[in-house]
Design a protein around this motif. Structure first.
Motif, PDB file in Angstrom:
ATOM      1  N   ALA A   1       6.754  -2.386 -14.433  1.00 22.62           N
ATOM      2  CA  ALA A   1       5.618  -1.636 -14.978  1.00 22.62           C
ATOM      3  C   ALA A   1       6.021  -0.852 -16.217  1.00 22.62           C
ATOM      4  O   ALA A   1       5.620   0.292 -16.404  1.00 22.62           O
TER       5      ALA A   1
ATOM      6  N   SER B   1       5.409  -2.159   2.010  1.00 24.35           N
ATOM      7  CA  SER B   1       4.971  -1.754   0.671  1.00 24.35           C
ATOM      8  C   SER B   1       3.723  -0.901   0.738  1.00 24.35           C
ATOM      9  O   SER B   1       3.570   0.061  -0.018  1.00 24.35           O
TER      10      SER B   1
ATOM     11  N   PHE C   1       8.494   0.226  -9.692  1.00 22.46           N
ATOM     12  CA  PHE C   1       7.783  -0.978  -9.288  1.00 22.46           C
ATOM     13  C   PHE C   1       8.688  -2.202  -9.323  1.00 22.46           C
ATOM     14  O   PHE C   1       9.627  -2.276 -10.113  1.00 22.46           O
ATOM     15  N   GLN C   2       8.334  -3.199  -8.489  1.00 20.69           N
ATOM     16  CA  GLN C   2       9.131  -4.425  -8.460  1.00 20.69           C
ATOM     17  C   GLN C   2       9.207  -5.087  -9.845  1.00 20.69           C
ATOM     18  O   GLN C   2      10.251  -5.532 -10.262  1.00 20.69           O
ATOM     19  N   HIS C   3       8.037  -5.130 -10.535  1.00 20.55           N
ATOM     20  CA  HIS C   3       8.030  -5.777 -11.852  1.00 20.55           C
ATOM     21  C   HIS C   3       8.083  -4.752 -12.974  1.00 20.55           C
ATOM     22  O   HIS C   3       7.485  -4.933 -14.029  1.00 20.55           O
TER      23      HIS C   3
ATOM     24  N   ARG D   1       0.040   7.099 -13.566  1.00 22.10           N
ATOM     25  CA  ARG D   1      -0.499   8.028 -12.571  1.00 22.10           C
ATOM     26  C   ARG D   1       0.631   8.714 -11.806  1.00 22.10           C
ATOM     27  O   ARG D   1       0.622   9.919 -11.603  1.00 22.10           O
ATOM     28  N   SER D   2       1.613   7.892 -11.374  1.00 19.51           N
ATOM     29  CA  SER D   2       2.690   8.465 -10.569  1.00 19.51           C
ATOM     30  C   SER D   2       3.543   9.418 -11.398  1.00 19.51           C
ATOM     31  O   SER D   2       4.221  10.271 -10.854  1.00 19.51           O
ATOM     32  N   LEU D   3       3.500   9.265 -12.732  1.00 23.44           N
ATOM     33  CA  LEU D   3       4.264  10.162 -13.593  1.00 23.44           C
ATOM     34  C   LEU D   3       3.460  11.406 -13.974  1.00 23.44           C
ATOM     35  O   LEU D   3       3.894  12.205 -14.791  1.00 23.44           O
TER      36      LEU D   3
ATOM     37  N   ARG E   1       3.163   2.778  -0.818  1.00 29.11           N
ATOM     38  CA  ARG E   1       2.075   3.071  -1.755  1.00 29.11           C
ATOM     39  C   ARG E   1       1.178   4.191  -1.221  1.00 29.11           C
ATOM     40  O   ARG E   1       0.592   4.938  -2.008  1.00 29.11           O
TER      41      ARG E   1
ATOM     42  N   GLU F   1      -0.366  -2.261 -13.030  1.00 32.05           N
ATOM     43  CA  GLU F   1       0.877  -1.570 -12.654  1.00 32.05           C
ATOM     44  C   GLU F   1       1.250  -0.473 -13.637  1.00 32.05           C
ATOM     45  O   GLU F   1       1.703   0.591 -13.228  1.00 32.05           O
ATOM     46  N   GLN F   2       1.051  -0.755 -14.954  1.00 31.87           N
ATOM     47  CA  GLN F   2       1.392   0.274 -15.936  1.00 31.87           C
ATOM     48  C   GLN F   2       0.541   1.513 -15.714  1.00 31.87           C
ATOM     49  O   GLN F   2       1.002   2.646 -15.866  1.00 31.87           O
TER      50      GLN F   2
ATOM     51  N   PRO G   1      -2.286  10.478  -7.033  1.00 28.66           N
ATOM     52  CA  PRO G   1      -0.857  10.262  -7.302  1.00 28.66           C
ATOM     53  C   PRO G   1      -0.272  11.227  -8.325  1.00 28.66           C
ATOM     54  O   PRO G   1       0.868  11.648  -8.175  1.00 28.66           O
TER      55      PRO G   1
ATOM     56  N   PHE H   1      -6.948  -4.049   5.247  1.00 22.77           N
ATOM     57  CA  PHE H   1      -7.576  -4.681   4.086  1.00 22.77           C
ATOM     58  C   PHE H   1      -8.512  -5.740   4.647  1.00 22.77           C
ATOM     59  O   PHE H   1      -8.048  -6.803   5.059  1.00 22.77           O
TER      60      PHE H   1
ATOM     61  N   ARG I   1      -6.022  -7.109  -6.395  1.00 24.20           N
ATOM     62  CA  ARG I   1      -5.220  -6.210  -5.578  1.00 24.20           C
ATOM     63  C   ARG I   1      -5.179  -4.849  -6.243  1.00 24.20           C
ATOM     64  O   ARG I   1      -5.003  -4.737  -7.445  1.00 24.20           O
TER      65      ARG I   1
ATOM     66  N   GLN J   1      -0.750   2.481 -12.845  1.00 23.08           N
ATOM     67  CA  GLN J   1      -0.259   3.156 -11.636  1.00 23.08           C
ATOM     68  C   GLN J   1       1.004   3.948 -11.945  1.00 23.08           C
ATOM     69  O   GLN J   1       1.179   5.068 -11.452  1.00 23.08           O
ATOM     70  N   ALA J   2       1.870   3.363 -12.776  1.00 21.87           N
ATOM     71  CA  ALA J   2       3.097   4.063 -13.149  1.00 21.87           C
ATOM     72  C   ALA J   2       2.752   5.361 -13.858  1.00 21.87           C
ATOM     73  O   ALA J   2       3.320   6.411 -13.566  1.00 21.87           O
TER      74      ALA J   2
ATOM     75  N   ARG K   1     -11.924  -9.722  -5.971  1.00 23.14           N
ATOM     76  CA  ARG K   1     -11.301  -8.462  -5.629  1.00 23.14           C
ATOM     77  C   ARG K   1      -9.829  -8.516  -6.012  1.00 23.14           C
ATOM     78  O   ARG K   1      -9.037  -9.231  -5.400  1.00 23.14           O
TER      79      ARG K   1
ATOM     80  N   LEU L   1      -0.985   5.709  -4.183  1.00 22.85           N
ATOM     81  CA  LEU L   1      -1.566   4.563  -4.888  1.00 22.85           C
ATOM     82  C   LEU L   1      -2.539   3.793  -3.993  1.00 22.85           C
ATOM     83  O   LEU L   1      -3.343   3.010  -4.471  1.00 22.85           O
ATOM     84  N   GLU L   2      -2.401   3.995  -2.680  1.00 25.53           N
ATOM     85  CA  GLU L   2      -3.416   3.504  -1.740  1.00 25.53           C
ATOM     86  C   GLU L   2      -3.787   4.703  -0.872  1.00 25.53           C
ATOM     87  O   GLU L   2      -2.995   5.642  -0.730  1.00 25.53           O
ATOM     88  N   THR L   3      -4.977   4.660  -0.281  1.00 25.66           N
ATOM     89  CA  THR L   3      -5.331   5.745   0.634  1.00 25.66           C
ATOM     90  C   THR L   3      -5.319   5.202   2.054  1.00 25.66           C
ATOM     91  O   THR L   3      -5.739   4.083   2.306  1.00 25.66           O
TER      92      THR L   3
ATOM     93  N   ALA M   1      11.213   7.423 -13.902  1.00 29.46           N
ATOM     94  CA  ALA M   1      10.747   8.076 -12.677  1.00 29.46           C
ATOM     95  C   ALA M   1      11.529   9.357 -12.404  1.00 29.46           C
ATOM     96  O   ALA M   1      10.981  10.345 -11.921  1.00 29.46           O
TER      97      ALA M   1
ATOM     98  N   PHE N   1       7.886   6.716  -8.888  1.00 28.69           N
ATOM     99  CA  PHE N   1       7.645   5.409  -8.289  1.00 28.69           C
ATOM    100  C   PHE N   1       8.267   4.348  -9.175  1.00 28.69           C
ATOM    101  O   PHE N   1       8.083   4.335 -10.388  1.00 28.69           O
TER     102      PHE N   1
ATOM    103  N   LYS O   1      -3.973   1.387   8.124  1.00 28.38           N
ATOM    104  CA  LYS O   1      -4.610   0.871   6.909  1.00 28.38           C
ATOM    105  C   LYS O   1      -4.996  -0.584   7.123  1.00 28.38           C
ATOM    106  O   LYS O   1      -4.182  -1.394   7.563  1.00 28.38           O
TER     107      LYS O   1
ATOM    108  N   VAL P   1       5.838  12.538  -7.222  1.00 23.55           N
ATOM    109  CA  VAL P   1       6.742  11.505  -6.726  1.00 23.55           C
ATOM    110  C   VAL P   1       7.107  10.595  -7.897  1.00 23.55           C
ATOM    111  O   VAL P   1       6.334  10.437  -8.830  1.00 23.55           O
TER     112      VAL P   1
END
Lengths: 323, 277, 281
Positions: free
Chosen positions: A84, A42, A80-82, B179-181, A46, B173-174, A71, A12, C18, B176-177, C16, A51-53, A146, A78, A10, A76
């Motif tokens: 979400a 990470s 998150f660190q913060h 989506r993952s759910l 992802r 992020e919310q 996703p 970027f 992330r 993405q969360a 862009r 969440l990433e391809t 999750a 998931f 991958k 799965v």
């Protein structure tokens, strides 16, 4: 094998995040992806989550080819660190989200949410909003959310990274116990080697987009495959052309052992029950760092200026340094 | 409103009082007093007489038309604003910066130029697309579609300007969360994205509403200003004032001013909620 | 409040983010429809104005702009807009200062009233001014059909711009810097001139540019009070309107093109001001 990653790369822009990475993550285990920030761990997580391809390579989850699945079809979990957290929903609603998306019957949702909140010790906070919780509580809520959908894999991206040191320590012990109870295949990303060594069944060390080594905490600590792994997992010092851990060096006050390196203690620092010594072996070289116990130091009557002879212990972990 | 107050390093009393008096007198003379007089003039013959003025068939038709136009214009700008904001914040595509810059253009174009521009393209005689559209049975200029377009034009960036910064602030992020759910794109939008930006959407809609109700110059040009047909409320204000029916003019103005003030108060009251979370 | 009306949003759209996604099928459709609609509604019509003006040919184009009545209208529009912009620079900054630094009962009301000109329909803004400064003025001031009418109307509709661009900057200004200046022996006036004012200049300039652009393009608030007297109180946008009513679309487009170019210049210079500030910050 629960998760099978094969030849994943991958980029970027110009930055290569992952370079031909292949890993197998076994079912039912708690695996850590360990490495420095920006090393690609990470991104790998992802990509497993969708969440990433990946630019190239394949991902297989529970025997199902998942490389191009979105996703929401991977089943799965998931974290998150913060966190979400869904800010506009109560704790219970957050946990119920995945089940409601799957149109489970109301009574089942209610029962499952109650069970999960009990599991993460948040039962009395069911009707609070995420903004009324502490960081550690929010992360436990995110974990329950999750787990609610009974994922085949649980992925955690630096789950304790945003928490302060004390809560982080509590939470990772709790995660270990939780995993022993729930047994879902889990992968977590961390840059903290202590966290990985303490919690994980297996560790994958990733650096600069490549896998450095895969193994149990003991294997990694005792038999590091590379310089990098050795240095990343704990303190190292250099003794006679090899990398050695400071506590794997034997100190004596006479030249008994053949091949022992002579030197002189230039600095001595007592930290709790251990004593750190800096020993100069040759004027042009960095002093060797040695750790001994307080008792041992007293016994040998070591002080600044003492003449000593250093040699690696017989069972020392060592990697011959690349010069 | 209730802005975070930095610790006050206060000016000396004469400076403070001087500035305060100048500021208040300026705003009273320029805005508050004249605006108050419009309400006073409208209500001079009594509330009943004022309401009678609004019930005049031509006036009532104009108000109806303004309401219809506003509903269409706000709905169109809402759909367009939501779509474009999501695209600008959540996606990458070539020309994104250019589109983002162009979206602000309508705010600084003269309403008269807006009207002229639409006439040049959509009029039925020698417009670029107008004759073709008319042959297909769609009259744009001097008709409701033209008024709607002019109104949409002038209020276009308002919704986007409210939503974009909030979308950026809440991050993805919310989403993405969700989506993952297991949520798909539509479920994620309705259950997670929209609730997160709901106040921004409300402000955007209120601002677009106020702007849409009040548009005058552009609408005057594209509507043809036919009494009882294509005349909107703001056009009635001008027409009645110039025909010495000043009482009607004041009555309609008071109604429009009231809507404007209510919009302001709604935004002022709702706004701090956003910062609480 | 509605400060979002004045602070351009485009600087906030990052190149862009992330996790920004490439377009899928649904998003591509959304983008296509949006761009098509935006082109049909805004871009093509504005291009049509330029094409129509260019259709006159250079000689005719210049003739329209140098026609005595048109030239007078453009001169009046520019001069009055400049005067009003200057007034706004002083009064807008003072108002922002009072709103941020002062505390008194009724300040909340003052804060809301400042936004009234944004929310009022322009024609109503005209009638509002007629009520106090027109023929039936309760204080005996009648500016009807004079240039004062143009000045007053522009002053009213441009009032919020400078206030709303300066206010947020003043709020985030670091008090330590003022205290540091004071501790170094600067008087209040010196502190204001040498420390505070320089950090407000970009915001004042941005607000002034917006106020000027609005002044140049104003139409609705002028029609009731100014009387639209040729060579005296007639502004550029009224000339556009008159030409259009007479079926002279090309001539109308010529003046409109000038107004359009002025607005675009303002937008671009605002962008430049903001980038300079962003770089410095």
């Amino acid at each position: 094998m629960s998760i099978h990653v094969d030849g994943v790369s991958k980029r970027f822009g110009d930055f290569v995040a992952l370079d031909d990475v292949s890993v197998d993550l076994p079912t039912g285990q708690l695996t850590a992806l360990l490495g420095p920030s920006g090393g690609g761990k990470s991104t790998l997580l992802r990509i497993i989550a969708g969440l990433e391809t990946a630019d190239t390579g394949t991902v297989t989850i529970e025997g199902r080819e998942a490389t191009h699945l979105p996703p929401q079809k991977r089943n799965v979990g998931f974290v998150f660190q913060h966190y979400a957290a869904f800010k506009h929903m109560s704790v219970a609603k957050n946990v119920a989200f995945g089940l409601e998306i799957r149109h489970r019957p109301k009574t089942e949702v209610k029962k499952r949410v109650a069970e999960l909140l009990e599991l993460v010790h948040l039962d009395q906070f069911a009707h609070r909003l995420p903004s009324q919780l502490s960081g550690g509580q929010r992360q436990r809520m995110a974990l329950a959310r999750a787990l609610a959908v009974e994922p085949s894999v649980l992925l955690l991206d630096e789950p304790f990274g945003a928490l302060d040191a004390k809560v982080r320590k509590e939470l990772r012990e709790w995660l270990r116990r939780l995993h022993d109870e729930v047994h879902v295949t889990s992968v977590f990303v961390t840059h903290d080697q202590e966290e990985a060594l303490e919690v994980a069944d297996e560790i994958v060390v990733i650096n600069e987009g490549r896998v450095e080594q895969v193994g149990t905490p003991d294997q990694l600590y005792d038999a590091p495959a590379t310089d990098f792994v050795m240095g990343f997992l704990g303190p190292v010092t250099r003794l006679g052309g090899a990398q050695v851990r400071p506590h794997d060096i034997e100190v004596s006050t006479d030249p008994g052992q053949p091949g022992a390196v002579p030197g002189r203690v230039v600095r001595l620092l007592r930290v709790g029950f251990e004593v750190r010594l800096w020993v100069e072996t040759a004027p042009s070289e960095e002093p060797v760092s040695v750790t001994v116990t307080r008792a041992h130091q007293r016994q040998l009557a070591l002080g600044e200026g003492s003449a000593v002879w250093l040699s690696p212990t017989s069972d020392a972990t060592r990697v011959d340094a690349v010069v | 409103m209730a802005r975070a107050q930095a610790p006050l390093t206060r000016d000396p009393a004469p400076v403070r009082w001087g500035l305060r008096v100048v500021a208040v007198v300026y705003v009273v003379l320029l805005v508050a007093w004249p605006t108050y007089l419009v309400f006073e003039n409208a209500l001079k013959p009594g509330l009943g007489a004022m309401l009678d003025g609004l019930r005049d068939p031509d006036v009532a038709h104009a108000i109806d038309l303004t309401v219809t136009i506003t509903v269409y214009a706000v709905l169109i700008n809402l759909a367009f604003g939501l779509t474009v904001s999501l695209l600008l914040v959540r996606y990458d595509f070539p020309g994104k910066r250019l589109l983002s810059a162009l979206l602000d253009v309508p705010l600084s174009v003269s309403p008269v130029v807006v009207g002229l521009a639409l006439v040049l393209v959509y009029n039925g005689q020698d417009g670029w697309f107008g004759p073709t559209l008319e042959r297909l049975g769609y009259q744009v200029i001097f008709s409701t579609p033209g008024i709607v377009m002019a109104t949409v034009f002038v209020a276009l960036p308002l919704v986007i300007r409210e939503i974009v910064p909030v979308l950026e602030e809440i991050g993805d992020e919310q989403e993405q969360a969700a989506r993952s759910l297991g949520a798909n794109g539509v479920q994620t939008f309705w259950r997670v994205t929209l609730p997160g930006i709901k106040w921004a959407v409300v402000y955007g809609v209120v601002l677009a509403l106020a702007r849409s109700i009040g548009e005058f110059g552009a609408v005057k040009i594209v509507s043809g200003n036919v009494v009882g047909q294509s005349q909107t409320a703001t056009l009635v204000v001008e027409e009645t004032y110039q025909n010495f029916q000043q009482q009607t003019s004041y009555a309609v103005s008071a109604l429009l001013a009231l809507v404007a003030m209510v919009s302001l108060v709604v935004v002022a009251v709702l706004r701090p909620k956003e910062h609480k979370s | 409040m509605t400060s979002s009306l004045t602070a351009p949003s485009r600087a906030r759209v990052r190149g862009r983010a992330r996790g920004a996604r490439r377009l899928g099928a649904g998003a591509t459709l959304g983008l296509g429809v949006s761009v098509l609609w935006f082109s049909l509604l805004v871009l093509i019509p504005l291009v049509a104005v330029l094409v129509s003006a260019a259709g006159l040919g250079p000689k005719e184009f210049l003739d329209v702009l140098t026609n005595a009545q048109t030239a007078a209208a453009i001169r009046l529009t520019v001069v009055q807009s400049l005067l009003v912009t200057a007034l706004n620079v002083v009064m807008g900054t003072a108002l922002a200062w009072v709103l941020v630094r002062d505390r008194f009962p009724g300040k909340v009301v003052l804060d809301i009233v400042i936004d009234v000109p944004f929310a009022l329909p322009t024609i109503v803004a005209g009638l509002v001014l007629v009520s106090l400064y027109g023929p039936r003025s309760p204080v005996g001031i009648d500016v009807n059909n004079t240039r004062w009418a143009v000045f007053l109307a522009l002053a009213l509709v441009t009032l919020p711009f400078v206030v709303r661009t300066v206010q947020p900057v003043l709020e985030t200004l670091d008090h330590d810097v003022e205290e540091a200046a004071a501790s170094l022996g600067a008087s209040r006036l010196t502190t204001f001139r040498r420390v505070i004012l320089p950090s407000l200049v970009p915001a004042i300039a941005a607000g002034a540019a917006l106020a000027f652009a609005r002044g140049i393009s104003e139409y609705g608030s002028l029609v009731l009070l100014s009387g639209n007297l040729p060579n005296r109180t007639e502004v550029a946008s009224v000339r556009v309107f008159t030409y259009l009513e007479n079926g002279q679309k090309g001539q109308a487009s010529a003046i409109a093109a000038v107004l359009l170019v002025v607005s675009l210049v303002v937008i671009v210079s605002l962008d430049l001001i903001q980038r300079r500030v962003a770089r410095r910050g």
